[in-house]
Design an enzyme around this catalytic site. Structure first.
Site, PDB file in Angstrom:
ATOM      1  N   ASP A   9       0.873  -1.183   0.000  1.00 50.26           N
ATOM      2  CA  ASP A   9       0.000   0.000   0.000  1.00 50.26           C
ATOM      3  C   ASP A   9       0.908   1.230   0.000  1.00 50.26           C
ATOM      4  O   ASP A   9       2.115   1.118   0.244  1.00 50.26           O
ATOM      5  CB  ASP A   9      -0.878  -0.021   1.271  1.00 50.26           C
ATOM      6  CG  ASP A   9      -1.744   1.222   1.405  1.00 50.26           C
ATOM      7  OD1 ASP A   9      -2.401   1.593   0.419  1.00 50.26           O
ATOM      8  OD2 ASP A   9      -1.754   1.836   2.490  1.00 50.26           O
ATOM      9  N   SER A  10       0.303   2.397  -0.213  1.00 46.45           N
ATOM     10  CA  SER A  10       1.063   3.638  -0.129  1.00 46.45           C
ATOM     11  C   SER A  10       1.569   3.875   1.300  1.00 46.45           C
ATOM     12  O   SER A  10       2.354   4.783   1.518  1.00 46.45           O
ATOM     13  CB  SER A  10       0.180   4.813  -0.546  1.00 46.45           C
ATOM     14  OG  SER A  10      -0.896   4.936   0.360  1.00 46.45           O
ATOM     15  N   CYS A  72      -4.407  -1.240  -1.939  1.00 46.73           N
ATOM     16  CA  CYS A  72      -4.563   0.210  -2.058  1.00 46.73           C
ATOM     17  C   CYS A  72      -5.497   0.489  -3.237  1.00 46.73           C
ATOM     18  O   CYS A  72      -5.211   0.086  -4.369  1.00 46.73           O
ATOM     19  CB  CYS A  72      -3.187   0.825  -2.311  1.00 46.73           C
ATOM     20  SG  CYS A  72      -3.195   2.596  -2.596  1.00 46.73           S
ATOM     21  N   GLU A 150      -1.038   8.293   8.551  1.00 44.90           N
ATOM     22  CA  GLU A 150       0.399   8.056   8.382  1.00 44.90           C
ATOM     23  C   GLU A 150       1.217   8.616   9.550  1.00 44.90           C
ATOM     24  O   GLU A 150       2.338   8.195   9.785  1.00 44.90           O
ATOM     25  CB  GLU A 150       0.895   8.640   7.049  1.00 44.90           C
ATOM     26  CG  GLU A 150       0.476   7.823   5.836  1.00 44.90           C
ATOM     27  CD  GLU A 150       1.038   6.397   5.842  1.00 44.90           C
ATOM     28  OE1 GLU A 150       2.194   6.214   6.243  1.00 44.90           O
ATOM     29  OE2 GLU A 150       0.296   5.462   5.480  1.00 44.90           O
ATOM     30  N   CYS A 182     -10.884   3.580   0.692  1.00 43.72           N
ATOM     31  CA  CYS A 182      -9.445   3.787   0.890  1.00 43.72           C
ATOM     32  C   CYS A 182      -9.073   2.962   2.104  1.00 43.72           C
ATOM     33  O   CYS A 182      -9.774   3.008   3.134  1.00 43.72           O
ATOM     34  CB  CYS A 182      -9.162   5.274   1.137  1.00 43.72           C
ATOM     35  SG  CYS A 182      -7.476   5.600   1.691  1.00 43.72           S
ATOM     36  N   HIS A 184      -6.891   3.274   4.264  1.00 46.06           N
ATOM     37  CA  HIS A 184      -6.524   4.016   5.484  1.00 46.06           C
ATOM     38  C   HIS A 184      -7.760   4.371   6.324  1.00 46.06           C
ATOM     39  O   HIS A 184      -7.640   4.613   7.518  1.00 46.06           O
ATOM     40  CB  HIS A 184      -5.804   5.321   5.128  1.00 46.06           C
ATOM     41  CG  HIS A 184      -4.367   5.165   4.732  1.00 46.06           C
ATOM     42  ND1 HIS A 184      -3.993   4.674   3.511  1.00 46.06           N
ATOM     43  CD2 HIS A 184      -3.213   5.449   5.401  1.00 46.06           C
ATOM     44  CE1 HIS A 184      -2.665   4.670   3.435  1.00 46.06           C
ATOM     45  NE2 HIS A 184      -2.171   5.130   4.559  1.00 46.06           N
TER      46      HIS A 184
HETATM   47  N1  DGL Z   1      -4.646   3.281   1.164  1.00 43.22           N
HETATM   48  C1  DGL Z   1      -4.710   4.013  -0.058  1.00 43.22           C
HETATM   49  C2  DGL Z   1      -6.018   3.694  -0.801  1.00 43.22           C
HETATM   50  O1  DGL Z   1      -6.650   2.700  -0.496  1.00 43.22           O
HETATM   51  C3  DGL Z   1      -4.411   5.438   0.265  1.00 43.22           C
HETATM   52  C4  DGL Z   1      -4.258   6.316  -0.883  1.00 43.22           C
HETATM   53  C5  DGL Z   1      -3.224   7.386  -0.777  1.00 43.22           C
HETATM   54  O2  DGL Z   1      -2.068   7.084  -0.480  1.00 43.22           O
HETATM   55  O3  DGL Z   1      -3.603   8.518  -1.088  1.00 43.22           O
HETATM   56  O4  DGL Z   1      -6.425   4.376  -1.713  1.00 43.22           O
END
Ligand code: DGL
Length: 266
Positions: A9-10, A72, A150, A182, A184
């Protein structure tokens, strides 16, 4: 097949998916990559996200992963099609859980919270097109929540204010489902739920993606054959202490456990 499953993931968002994967697939080894240094992906261009995904998948393949889960929504929207052309192993993407919401809604109104990158993506456009004649989708970009998560902040005034800002508009939309698009956002589940009230069911994609992963493992005969000593290794390009705290809390394990190992990438 005793090779690990790669998940990325990011940042720490995909750990909410890893938790579900680890519980649905208790014999599997996992390698998770949190690209926190480059979060958020939401505002990045498709090309930038493709390059980041390419590097991460190469990193996971070097560690012998047998299957990749892009945990993600934003990275899936931008890069999953391209990644499947570049790499010859199964790659599972993640998208907002609109389908179950559309199939179960009674009011015909569904709220969706996601990043701008996810809403822009073809995946989302295609899925929403399918249901557009039957339901109204109320889309809301929730800027700032990824950045907050984050930093390891999931409660408190700032989180409450952001959640209120993004969920208040739904109060006049008659929604009975809210899709967290998302990975997060589940960290803010309690705040979100409190704000939208008991009449709204809040759903995310972790469970469907874990089910899909199990199915792909079965179809491709990729299940791990060993029954014990499974290992979860978490790599991060960001702050190791934040990842550590989240992992220990999510997985409910103590810091000395050898079950989960956390490493920092330079
Ligand atoms: N967890 C990512 C998602 O599901 C976050 C996106 C991001 O880094 O902006 O989209």
């Amino acid at each position: 097949m005793d090779r690990p499953i790669g998940v990325f993931d990011s940042g720490i968002g995909g750990l909410t998916v890893l938790k579900e994967l680890a519980s649905k697939l208790p014999n599997e080894d996992f390698i998770y990559y949190a690209d926190s240094k480059n979060a958020p992906y939401g505002p990045k261009s498709v090309e930038e996200i493709i390059n980041l995904c390419d590097e991460i998948i190469k990193f996971l393949l070097k560690r012998n992963c047998k299957l990749i889960v892009i945990a993600c929504n934003t990275a899936t929207a931008a890069a999953v099609v391209e990644m499947r052309t570049r790499f010859q192993i199964p790659i599972i993407g993640l998208e907002p859980a609109i389908k179950p919401a559309c199939l179960n809604t009674k009011t015909g109104n569904i709220g969706v919270l996601a990043t701008e990158g996810t809403f822009r993506g073809n995946h989302f456009l295609k899925t929403s097109e399918k249901y557009i004649d039957y339901v109204v989708l109320h889309l809301q970009v929730a800027k700032g929540l990824v950045e907050l998560a984050e930093k390891g902040i999931f409660v408190g005034q700032e989180a409450e204010d952001l959640v209120k800002q993004y969920t208040d508009p739904f109060s006049t939309s008659n929604i009975d489902y809210l899709v967290l698009g998302c990975t997060h956002y589940p960290y803010f589940y309690n705040l979100i739920k409190r704000n939208v009230g008991p009449g709204v069911t809040v759903v995310d994609s972790a469970e469907p993606v874990a089910r899909r992963t199990k199915d792909v493992l079965m179809t491709n005969k990729l299940f791990r054959t060993e029954k014990d000593n499974r290992k979860i290794v978490v790599f991060t390009s960001g702050d190791i202490s934040i990842v550590q705290n989240v992992v220990y809390q999510l997985f409910n394990i103590d810091k000395n456990s050898s079950q989960v190992e956390i490493k920092f990438i330079f």
